[in-house]
Scaffold this motif. Structure first.
Motif, PDB file in Angstrom:
ATOM      1  N   THR A 190       0.856  -1.202   0.000  1.00 64.03           N
ATOM      2  CA  THR A 190       0.000   0.000   0.000  1.00 64.03           C
ATOM      3  C   THR A 190       0.883   1.242   0.000  1.00 64.03           C
ATOM      4  O   THR A 190       0.950   1.974   0.992  1.00 64.03           O
ATOM      5  CB  THR A 190      -0.905  -0.013   1.239  1.00 64.03           C
ATOM      6  OG1 THR A 190      -0.075  -0.098   2.420  1.00 64.03           O
ATOM      7  CG2 THR A 190      -1.836  -1.211   1.223  1.00 64.03           C
ATOM      8  N   LYS A 191       1.555   1.487  -1.104  1.00 57.94           N
ATOM      9  CA  LYS A 191       2.594   2.511  -1.142  1.00 57.94           C
ATOM     10  C   LYS A 191       1.995   3.885  -1.443  1.00 57.94           C
ATOM     11  O   LYS A 191       1.910   4.320  -2.596  1.00 57.94           O
ATOM     12  CB  LYS A 191       3.644   2.138  -2.193  1.00 57.94           C
ATOM     13  CG  LYS A 191       4.966   2.874  -2.065  1.00 57.94           C
ATOM     14  CD  LYS A 191       5.910   2.359  -3.127  1.00 57.94           C
ATOM     15  CE  LYS A 191       7.320   2.904  -2.922  1.00 57.94           C
ATOM     16  NZ  LYS A 191       8.010   2.242  -1.814  1.00 57.94           N
ATOM     17  N   VAL A 192       1.601   4.567  -0.380  1.00 62.49           N
ATOM     18  CA  VAL A 192       1.088   5.922  -0.544  1.00 62.49           C
ATOM     19  C   VAL A 192       2.264   6.881  -0.698  1.00 62.49           C
ATOM     20  O   VAL A 192       3.399   6.566  -0.313  1.00 62.49           O
ATOM     21  CB  VAL A 192       0.193   6.335   0.654  1.00 62.49           C
ATOM     22  CG1 VAL A 192      -1.040   5.448   0.725  1.00 62.49           C
ATOM     23  CG2 VAL A 192       0.970   6.266   1.962  1.00 62.49           C
ATOM     24  N   PRO A 193       2.051   8.061  -1.266  1.00 58.56           N
ATOM     25  CA  PRO A 193       3.162   8.982  -1.517  1.00 58.56           C
ATOM     26  C   PRO A 193       3.851   9.458  -0.242  1.00 58.56           C
ATOM     27  O   PRO A 193       3.219   9.635   0.803  1.00 58.56           O
ATOM     28  CB  PRO A 193       2.484  10.152  -2.239  1.00 58.56           C
ATOM     29  CG  PRO A 193       1.251   9.577  -2.841  1.00 58.56           C
ATOM     30  CD  PRO A 193       0.786   8.532  -1.872  1.00 58.56           C
ATOM     31  N   SER A 194       5.162   9.654  -0.363  1.00 59.58           N
ATOM     32  CA  SER A 194       5.989  10.276   0.691  1.00 59.58           C
ATOM     33  C   SER A 194       5.778   9.623   2.049  1.00 59.58           C
ATOM     34  O   SER A 194       5.656  10.295   3.073  1.00 59.58           O
ATOM     35  CB  SER A 194       5.692  11.779   0.775  1.00 59.58           C
ATOM     36  OG  SER A 194       5.897  12.391  -0.478  1.00 59.58           O
ATOM     37  N   THR A 199       8.513   2.437   1.998  1.00 56.66           N
ATOM     38  CA  THR A 199       9.746   2.447   1.213  1.00 56.66           C
ATOM     39  C   THR A 199      10.683   1.407   1.807  1.00 56.66           C
ATOM     40  O   THR A 199      11.024   1.472   2.984  1.00 56.66           O
ATOM     41  CB  THR A 199      10.398   3.839   1.252  1.00 56.66           C
ATOM     42  OG1 THR A 199       9.453   4.807   0.776  1.00 56.66           O
ATOM     43  CG2 THR A 199      11.646   3.867   0.396  1.00 56.66           C
ATOM     44  N   VAL A 200      11.099   0.445   0.999  1.00 54.59           N
ATOM     45  CA  VAL A 200      11.847  -0.705   1.506  1.00 54.59           C
ATOM     46  C   VAL A 200      13.321  -0.571   1.131  1.00 54.59           C
ATOM     47  O   VAL A 200      13.654  -0.427  -0.052  1.00 54.59           O
ATOM     48  CB  VAL A 200      11.269  -2.021   0.941  1.00 54.59           C
ATOM     49  CG1 VAL A 200      11.989  -3.221   1.549  1.00 54.59           C
ATOM     50  CG2 VAL A 200       9.765  -2.105   1.214  1.00 54.59           C
ATOM     51  N   ASN A 229       7.329   3.306 -12.030  1.00 55.29           N
ATOM     52  CA  ASN A 229       8.548   3.931 -12.526  1.00 55.29           C
ATOM     53  C   ASN A 229       9.309   4.522 -11.345  1.00 55.29           C
ATOM     54  O   ASN A 229       8.911   4.335 -10.183  1.00 55.29           O
ATOM     55  CB  ASN A 229       8.196   5.008 -13.557  1.00 55.29           C
ATOM     56  CG  ASN A 229       7.099   5.941 -13.044  1.00 55.29           C
ATOM     57  OD1 ASN A 229       7.198   6.488 -11.944  1.00 55.29           O
ATOM     58  ND2 ASN A 229       6.031   6.112 -13.827  1.00 55.29           N
ATOM     59  N   GLU A 230      10.386   5.246 -11.624  1.00 51.95           N
ATOM     60  CA  GLU A 230      11.183   5.830 -10.545  1.00 51.95           C
ATOM     61  C   GLU A 230      10.396   6.854  -9.733  1.00 51.95           C
ATOM     62  O   GLU A 230      10.655   7.048  -8.549  1.00 51.95           O
ATOM     63  CB  GLU A 230      12.437   6.493 -11.123  1.00 51.95           C
ATOM     64  CG  GLU A 230      13.498   5.517 -11.590  1.00 51.95           C
ATOM     65  CD  GLU A 230      14.782   6.216 -11.978  1.00 51.95           C
ATOM     66  OE1 GLU A 230      15.585   6.530 -11.081  1.00 51.95           O
ATOM     67  OE2 GLU A 230      14.977   6.448 -13.198  1.00 51.95           O
ATOM     68  N   THR A 231       9.432   7.501 -10.351  1.00 49.91           N
ATOM     69  CA  THR A 231       8.678   8.532  -9.642  1.00 49.91           C
ATOM     70  C   THR A 231       7.747   7.944  -8.593  1.00 49.91           C
ATOM     71  O   THR A 231       7.673   8.438  -7.464  1.00 49.91           O
ATOM     72  CB  THR A 231       7.860   9.384 -10.636  1.00 49.91           C
ATOM     73  OG1 THR A 231       8.756   9.993 -11.571  1.00 49.91           O
ATOM     74  CG2 THR A 231       7.074  10.466  -9.913  1.00 49.91           C
ATOM     75  N   ASN A 232       7.025   6.884  -8.953  1.00 48.74           N
ATOM     76  CA  ASN A 232       6.061   6.351  -7.979  1.00 48.74           C
ATOM     77  C   ASN A 232       6.576   5.147  -7.203  1.00 48.74           C
ATOM     78  O   ASN A 232       5.833   4.521  -6.447  1.00 48.74           O
ATOM     79  CB  ASN A 232       4.725   6.022  -8.657  1.00 48.74           C
ATOM     80  CG  ASN A 232       4.806   4.875  -9.642  1.00 48.74           C
ATOM     81  OD1 ASN A 232       5.863   4.308  -9.892  1.00 48.74           O
ATOM     82  ND2 ASN A 232       3.661   4.540 -10.227  1.00 48.74           N
ATOM     83  N   LEU A 306      11.836   2.150  -4.277  1.00 49.72           N
ATOM     84  CA  LEU A 306      12.051   3.586  -4.155  1.00 49.72           C
ATOM     85  C   LEU A 306      10.839   4.256  -3.513  1.00 49.72           C
ATOM     86  O   LEU A 306       9.741   3.701  -3.488  1.00 49.72           O
ATOM     87  CB  LEU A 306      12.311   4.181  -5.534  1.00 49.72           C
ATOM     88  CG  LEU A 306      13.502   3.595  -6.294  1.00 49.72           C
ATOM     89  CD1 LEU A 306      13.598   4.193  -7.688  1.00 49.72           C
ATOM     90  CD2 LEU A 306      14.797   3.810  -5.519  1.00 49.72           C
ATOM     91  N   GLU A 307      11.045   5.451  -3.013  1.00 50.88           N
ATOM     92  CA  GLU A 307       9.938   6.195  -2.411  1.00 50.88           C
ATOM     93  C   GLU A 307       8.969   6.666  -3.496  1.00 50.88           C
ATOM     94  O   GLU A 307       9.361   6.939  -4.633  1.00 50.88           O
ATOM     95  CB  GLU A 307      10.473   7.392  -1.624  1.00 50.88           C
ATOM     96  CG  GLU A 307       9.410   8.106  -0.810  1.00 50.88           C
ATOM     97  CD  GLU A 307       9.995   9.092   0.193  1.00 50.88           C
ATOM     98  OE1 GLU A 307       9.220   9.911   0.728  1.00 50.88           O
ATOM     99  OE2 GLU A 307      11.219   9.053   0.442  1.00 50.88           O
ATOM    100  N   ASN A 308       7.720   6.754  -3.123  1.00 50.89           N
ATOM    101  CA  ASN A 308       6.678   7.218  -4.035  1.00 50.89           C
ATOM    102  C   ASN A 308       6.605   8.744  -3.979  1.00 50.89           C
ATOM    103  O   ASN A 308       6.174   9.317  -2.978  1.00 50.89           O
ATOM    104  CB  ASN A 308       5.335   6.594  -3.649  1.00 50.89           C
ATOM    105  CG  ASN A 308       4.217   6.973  -4.601  1.00 50.89           C
ATOM    106  OD1 ASN A 308       4.395   7.753  -5.538  1.00 50.89           O
ATOM    107  ND2 ASN A 308       3.030   6.423  -4.365  1.00 50.89           N
ATOM    108  N   HIS A 309       7.017   9.412  -5.058  1.00 48.30           N
ATOM    109  CA  HIS A 309       6.986  10.868  -5.123  1.00 48.30           C
ATOM    110  C   HIS A 309       5.864  11.368  -6.046  1.00 48.30           C
ATOM    111  O   HIS A 309       5.835  12.547  -6.400  1.00 48.30           O
ATOM    112  CB  HIS A 309       8.328  11.403  -5.624  1.00 48.30           C
ATOM    113  CG  HIS A 309       9.458  11.174  -4.670  1.00 48.30           C
ATOM    114  ND1 HIS A 309       9.550  11.799  -3.442  1.00 48.30           N
ATOM    115  CD2 HIS A 309      10.548  10.358  -4.761  1.00 48.30           C
ATOM    116  CE1 HIS A 309      10.649  11.404  -2.815  1.00 48.30           C
ATOM    117  NE2 HIS A 309      11.272  10.532  -3.589  1.00 48.30           N
TER     118      HIS A 309
END
Length: 429
Positions: A190-194, A199-200, A229-232, A306-309
């Motif tokens: 459940t990768k919500v932004p920021s 973030t693993v 992608n790298e952004t999300n 990666l972190e979700n931005h």
């Protein structure tokens, strides 16, 4: 004066040691690029393994490799999986994934109703869709996405059908053979932004399990429900990071999460990989995965998310399989048989398996009715040194876990056991 000379000598020795380690790392990189086995040379740091020698570990990884058989994966794709430890495969059409998306929407709706009835939110955000609704719930009631993530015993029928989808099981059969069981560790991410807790950091999947499973091939399928992608927040993998067969020393817990962490320098000097980006000549590859594609990777390859931005949720599943004849390395829930050549018409016994709550069997105080319970603990907190404390480590109770399987493994412990573990290799002439 004497103290100054001793101090200078210590500084020189330390500098020389660092130079030797750096030279060793560069040599390992060069050897790795030539495709030579890491068992053929001395690695700079000891592995966390205690059961098998380095020679045996590298041999076991070589034995994972199977001849190509007809199935979704082409010969080249199977070769890539064996050589690099991962492969990206287009498997699904939108209609294949829609049932799981619908089921996720129902879970989020159920969560919203629970929060509303408990007086924790004043709006259920009913009009917000798959990409946004959990973000609003998380803002209104921090950490609720963790509660949704940590309910692995709640597996809707649609998730079951995705996990046992013929296309996925056909891939698994190409990699591990006809006896296929679903590994008890699966996740809805459940990768919500920021959100740091989604973030693993760098890790090997083996490091969450007991050592009896570290040399068992447990291929994972990372299946996003959206384009990634790298952004999300897509994944990064270390190509070839599995070839030594070793599991590196990890630590607990990264940032304010329950995740273990593998230091990149430790990865380089324990596994013989190059933690620079592929664009700079290293082994780290960023892998955007379009919706409908699946990232398959083995359980030894280091990877991170990666972190979700972005401004939307990055939903994904990670599902695993193994031969049920081998240990899963997991306390609290057995694997679920999905294919058996002796019973070609068998179906998974989802009804009994899906109702087993691994948290309760491990003695953890999770409750599906307690939506304020967003703490995650597990036996990996006993196995790796706690170098960063937080609310998750504070809740950890080591008395719940068998010390014979989950005793702490520090770098100092690894150094003490390294010689004994490798004392019989190479065999005497």
């Amino acid at each position: 004066m004497l103290r100054s000379l001793v101090g200078s000598e210590m500084c020189i020795r330390d500098s020389q040691r660092r130079v030797r380690e750096r030279q060793g790392t560069m040599m390992l990189r060069a050897i790795s690029k030539r495709g030579m086995s890491t068992s053929a040379r001395q690695l700079a740091m000891p592995a966390a393994n205690r059961i098998h020698s380095d020679h045996q570990l590298a041999q076991k990884v070589r034995e994972w490799r199977r001849e190509w058989t007809d199935g979704p994966l082409t010969r080249d794709e199977m070769d890539k999986f064996w050589e690099d430890g991962w492969v990206l495969k287009r498997l699904f059409e939108p209609e294949d994934l829609q049932p799981s998306i619908d089921a996720i929407n129902l879970l989020v709706d159920d969560l919203a109703q629970r929060l509303y009835e408990a007086g924790k939110i004043s709006d259920t955000y009913q009009d917000e869709g798959f990409e946004k609704r959990l973000i609003s719930l998380e803002r209104a009631c921090p950490n609720v996405s963790v509660w949704l993530h940590k309910q692995p015993f709640k597996m809707p029928k649609e998730f079951q059908e995705l996990w046992s989808h013929p296309k996925l099981l056909d891939c698994a059969e190409q990699l591990i053979g006809g006896n296929i069981a679903g590994h008890p560790v699966w996740n809805l991410r459940t990768k919500v932004p920021s959100f740091k807790q989604a973030t693993v950091p760098w890790h090997q999947d083996t490091a969450y399990l007991s050592e009896d499973s570290w040399s068992v091939l447990q291929p994972a399928a990372w299946i996003p429900m959206v384009d990634t992608n790298e952004t999300n927040g897509c994944l990064r993998v270390v190509s070839g990071g599995h070839r030594s067969g070793r599991t590196a020393v990890h630590t607990n817990c990264w940032a304010d999460t329950w995740y273990i962490e593998l230091d990149p320098e430790v990865a380089e000097q324990t596994l013989g990989c190059d933690m620079r980006p592929a664009e700079e000549g290293g082994d780290v590859v960023t892998v955007p995965v379009p919706k409908g594609s699946v990232l398959l990777f083995n359980n030894l390859i280091p990877h991170q998310s990666l972190e979700n931005h972005s401004d939307q949720i990055r939903w994904s599943f990670d599902l695993r399989w193994q031969n049920p004849a081998h240990g899963s390395g997991f306390d609290g829930k057995p694997p679920i048989i999905m294919r058996d050549p002796a019973q070609p018409d068998m179906l998974p016994d989802w009804e009994s398996w899906a109702n087993i709550n691994p948290f309760s069997l491990r003695g953890s105080s999770v409750s599906e009715d307690e939506i304020s319970d967003t703490v995650v603990t597990g036996p990996w907190m006993s196995m790796w040194e706690i170098t960063h404390k937080n609310r998750h480590t504070d809740a950890h109770n080591p008395d719940l876990y068998d010390p014979a399987r989950w005793s702490t493994r520090t770098m100092a412990d690894a150094e003490r056991t390294e010689h004994t573990r490798n004392s019989t290799w190479p065999p005497a002439k």
